[in-house]
Design a protein around this motif. Structure first.
Motif, mmCIF file in Angstrom:
data_model
loop_
_atom_site.group_PDB
_atom_site.id
_atom_site.type_symbol
_atom_site.label_atom_id
_atom_site.label_comp_id
_atom_site.label_asym_id
_atom_site.label_seq_id
_atom_site.Cartn_x
_atom_site.Cartn_y
_atom_site.Cartn_z
ATOM 1 N N GLN A 1 -5.079 0.264 12.275
ATOM 2 C CA GLN A 1 -5.628 1.505 11.745
ATOM 3 C C GLN A 1 -4.791 2.013 10.565
ATOM 4 N N THR A 2 -5.443 2.238 9.426
ATOM 5 C CA THR A 2 -4.764 2.760 8.249
ATOM 6 C C THR A 2 -4.390 4.221 8.452
ATOM 7 N N THR A 3 -3.181 4.575 8.041
ATOM 8 C CA THR A 3 -2.720 5.962 8.068
ATOM 9 C C THR A 3 -2.267 6.328 6.646
ATOM 10 N N PRO A 4 -1.997 7.605 6.391
ATOM 11 C CA PRO A 4 -1.527 7.966 5.044
ATOM 12 C C PRO A 4 -0.249 7.245 4.622
ATOM 13 N N ARG A 5 0.558 6.774 5.588
ATOM 14 C CA ARG A 5 1.833 6.145 5.265
ATOM 15 C C ARG A 5 1.899 4.659 5.597
ATOM 16 N N TRP A 6 0.814 4.105 6.140
ATOM 17 C CA TRP A 6 0.878 2.698 6.559
ATOM 18 C C TRP A 6 -0.516 2.080 6.589
ATOM 19 N N LYS A 7 -0.586 0.825 6.183
ATOM 20 C CA LYS A 7 -1.738 -0.022 6.455
ATOM 21 C C LYS A 7 -1.220 -1.424 6.681
ATOM 22 N N GLU A 8 -2.001 -2.249 7.355
ATOM 23 C CA GLU A 8 -1.505 -3.555 7.793
ATOM 24 C C GLU A 8 -0.987 -4.362 6.611
ATOM 25 N N GLN A 9 0.267 -4.845 6.733
ATOM 26 C CA GLN A 9 0.912 -5.557 5.641
ATOM 27 C C GLN A 9 0.671 -7.058 5.674
ATOM 28 N N LEU A 10 0.441 -7.602 6.831
ATOM 29 C CA LEU A 10 0.070 -9.013 6.981
ATOM 30 C C LEU A 10 -0.713 -9.194 8.261
ATOM 31 N N GLY A 11 -0.078 -8.858 9.379
ATOM 32 C CA GLY A 11 -0.687 -9.127 10.668
ATOM 33 C C GLY A 11 -0.329 -10.531 11.108
ATOM 34 N N ARG A 12 0.954 -10.732 11.473
ATOM 35 C CA ARG A 12 1.395 -12.073 11.860
ATOM 36 C C ARG A 12 0.559 -12.620 13.007
ATOM 37 N N MET A 13 0.082 -11.721 13.890
ATOM 38 C CA MET A 13 -0.728 -12.181 15.013
ATOM 39 C C MET A 13 -2.002 -12.870 14.525
ATOM 40 N N LEU A 14 -2.473 -12.528 13.323
ATOM 41 C CA LEU A 14 -3.681 -13.156 12.789
ATOM 42 C C LEU A 14 -3.460 -14.640 12.537
ATOM 43 N N ILE A 15 -2.361 -14.972 11.837
ATOM 44 C CA ILE A 15 -2.138 -16.377 11.509
ATOM 45 C C ILE A 15 -1.675 -17.155 12.736
ATOM 46 N N GLU A 16 -1.015 -16.479 13.678
ATOM 47 C CA GLU A 16 -0.662 -17.142 14.928
ATOM 48 C C GLU A 16 -1.914 -17.410 15.757
ATOM 49 N N GLY A 17 -2.860 -16.467 15.743
ATOM 50 C CA GLY A 17 -4.135 -16.678 16.423
ATOM 51 C C GLY A 17 -4.922 -17.810 15.791
ATOM 52 N N PHE A 18 -4.969 -17.832 14.455
ATOM 53 C CA PHE A 18 -5.623 -18.938 13.751
ATOM 54 C C PHE A 18 -5.016 -20.279 14.167
ATOM 55 N N ALA A 19 -3.687 -20.363 14.106
ATOM 56 C CA ALA A 19 -3.012 -21.620 14.427
ATOM 57 C C ALA A 19 -3.291 -22.056 15.854
ATOM 58 N N SER A 20 -3.507 -21.086 16.739
ATOM 59 C CA SER A 20 -3.778 -21.387 18.149
ATOM 60 C C SER A 20 -5.243 -21.714 18.401
ATOM 61 N N GLY A 21 -6.055 -21.743 17.343
ATOM 62 C CA GLY A 21 -7.457 -22.117 17.484
ATOM 63 C C GLY A 21 -8.338 -21.020 18.029
ATOM 64 N N LEU A 22 -7.913 -19.767 17.893
ATOM 65 C CA LEU A 22 -8.695 -18.646 18.414
ATOM 66 C C LEU A 22 -9.617 -18.064 17.361
ATOM 67 N N PRO A 23 -10.798 -17.583 17.767
ATOM 68 C CA PRO A 23 -11.574 -16.736 16.871
ATOM 69 C C PRO A 23 -10.857 -15.400 16.739
ATOM 70 N N VAL A 24 -10.668 -14.950 15.507
ATOM 71 C CA VAL A 24 -9.886 -13.746 15.249
ATOM 72 C C VAL A 24 -10.779 -12.663 14.661
ATOM 73 N N VAL A 25 -10.695 -11.478 15.245
ATOM 74 C CA VAL A 25 -11.419 -10.301 14.750
ATOM 75 C C VAL A 25 -10.377 -9.289 14.296
ATOM 76 N N GLY A 26 -10.482 -8.839 13.042
ATOM 77 C CA GLY A 26 -9.531 -7.879 12.522
ATOM 78 C C GLY A 26 -10.221 -6.730 11.819
ATOM 79 N N SER A 27 -9.538 -5.613 11.742
ATOM 80 C CA SER A 27 -10.082 -4.468 11.020
ATOM 81 C C SER A 27 -9.931 -4.694 9.513
ATOM 82 N N ASN A 28 -10.503 -3.793 8.735
ATOM 83 C CA ASN A 28 -10.396 -3.904 7.278
ATOM 84 C C ASN A 28 -9.207 -3.108 6.743
#
Length: 384
Positions: free
Chosen positions: A281-308
């Motif tokens: 979730q984007t806040t006034p002081r932060w938004k996702e910078q990478l999301g390491r769990m995304l690329i770890e999920g990809f590498a593990s062969g998982l379908p990945v759903v992420g926010s914008n």
């Protein structure tokens, strides 16, 4: 033979030191790589002592780091200064932000020794209060170049004074695609430890900090609205753990919450999931910078759903599903469709695995770093 010193507080964790290890392999016979890693850090979720990795290709130099429980105030000790100022380096690279004391320290020690390059993951252009703005400005003056951790980082930093005047590259973090890979047997062992059957409803997984920024509240709300059968596995820790456990208690055997695991255990837990959800979730002081769990999920062969939020759409590309971050109804719809369509889950998992290997594997990321360093040293270095 060129000599590279790379230093950063994240190198205490063995899997993070894969960057230095793979840079040594990518630069074999041309670069000798030394990695300075703190002996101990408090860590986000647990205290961490310097971890070993097998057959490490770089030379490891343990150093001391103070105030590791407060990353914005960390400082390196004298042993790190002695190492940086030894005068033996052709290039010095810091995995530290330029506006924190640790990053500033290294830039100051390095300025008369060798070209200095820092990594940044700040994807919001912020006006830092003193002394952080002073530290950032001096770090820039001491630097030869910088590396942006993603598209949104590059866009934000290029709008800031001083950054556009320096050479830069856009290079993300990486993932160990051997450690993180589809492995049904390991996933089944985790299921057994959780007293879950492999034949039960699909498991929606969450990996990371249990905080508002990571979208735990939204995911709970979306799961509340699902009409089809599901199970949920939350792996991580944070201030919302108590709330999460209270929410999960109403679902009995359908929800599991696991805390206190090491990063080397994460691949096994990912293999116990059928879908990985990253509702940042984007806040006034932060938004996702990478999301390491995304690329770890990809590498593990998982379908990945992420926010914008932030960098997530760029990381997922066309290999994952991007959902409006503020819409629990959109999340409910997307998760429901994935739960009911196993072939679609498999298709996305295969595409994600391929993207992890071609775009985010550590050898790919390390080569981009080494190529950038070669480019800097083979070209006239501008004065700042």
């Amino acid at each position: 033979m060129r000599r590279l010193l790379t230093i950063g507080h994240s190198y205490t964790v063995g899997v993070n030191r894969r960057l230095a290890h793979e840079m040594a392999l990518a630069g074999k016979n041309r670069w000798e790589v030394t990695c300075a890693a703190p002996r101990f850090v408090i860590g986000d979720l647990r205290p961490i002592e310097l971890e070993a990795i097998d057959e490490e290709a770089c030379h490891l130099e343990p150093v001391s780091l103070r105030m590791t429980s407060r990353p914005h105030f960390m400082t390196y000790a004298r042993d790190a200064k002695r190492l940086v100022t030894s005068g033996a380096w052709d290039l010095i690279h810091a995995w530290e932000e330029p506006y924190i004391p640790a990053g500033w320290q290294i830039s100051r020690w390095a300025k008369k020794i060798a070209p200095f390059v820092f990594y940044t993951y700040q994807n919001i252009s912020k006006r830092y209060p003193p002394p952080f703005n002073w530290l950032e400005n001096e770090t820039l003056r001491n630097s030869t170049a910088w590396i942006a951790g993603g598209h949104t980082v590059e866009d934000a930093m290029m709008s800031r004074s001083g950054y556009a005047d320096h050479p830069h590259a856009r290079i993300s973090l990486g993932v160990d695609t051997n450690l993180f890979q589809p492995y049904t047997e390991r996933g089944n062992r985790i299921l057994s430890s959780l007293n879950w059957s492999a034949s039960g409803p699909p498991i929606i997984g969450f990996l990371g900090r249990f905080v508002l920024d990571k979208g735990v509240n939204l995911l709970m709300k979306a799961l509340d609205g699902l009409q089809t059968g599901w199970r949920a596995l939350f792996v991580g820790g944070g201030v919302l753990e108590r709330k999460l456990r209270h929410w999960g208690s109403q679902y009995g055997d359908r929800v599991r919450i696991v805390t206190g695991i090491t990063h080397t255990q994460v691949p096994d837990y990912l293999n116990a999931m059928d879908i990985l959800a990253a509702p940042s979730q984007t806040t006034p002081r932060w938004k996702e910078q990478l999301g390491r769990m995304l690329i770890e999920g990809f590498a593990s062969g998982l379908p990945v759903v992420g926010s914008n939020s932030g960098e997530i759409p760029s990381v997922l590309g066309d290999c994952g599903l991007v959902v409006e971050e503020s819409s629990d109804s959109a999340w409910k719809k997307t998760l429901g469709e994935l739960i009911e369509n196993a072939s679609y889950r498999n298709e996305l998992g295969e595409k994600g695995r391929d993207r992890a290997i071609t775009h985010f594997s550590w050898p790919v990321i390390a080569k981009r770093n080494i190529d950038f360093f070669d480019q800097l040293l083979d070209s006239p270095i501008p004065k700042h």
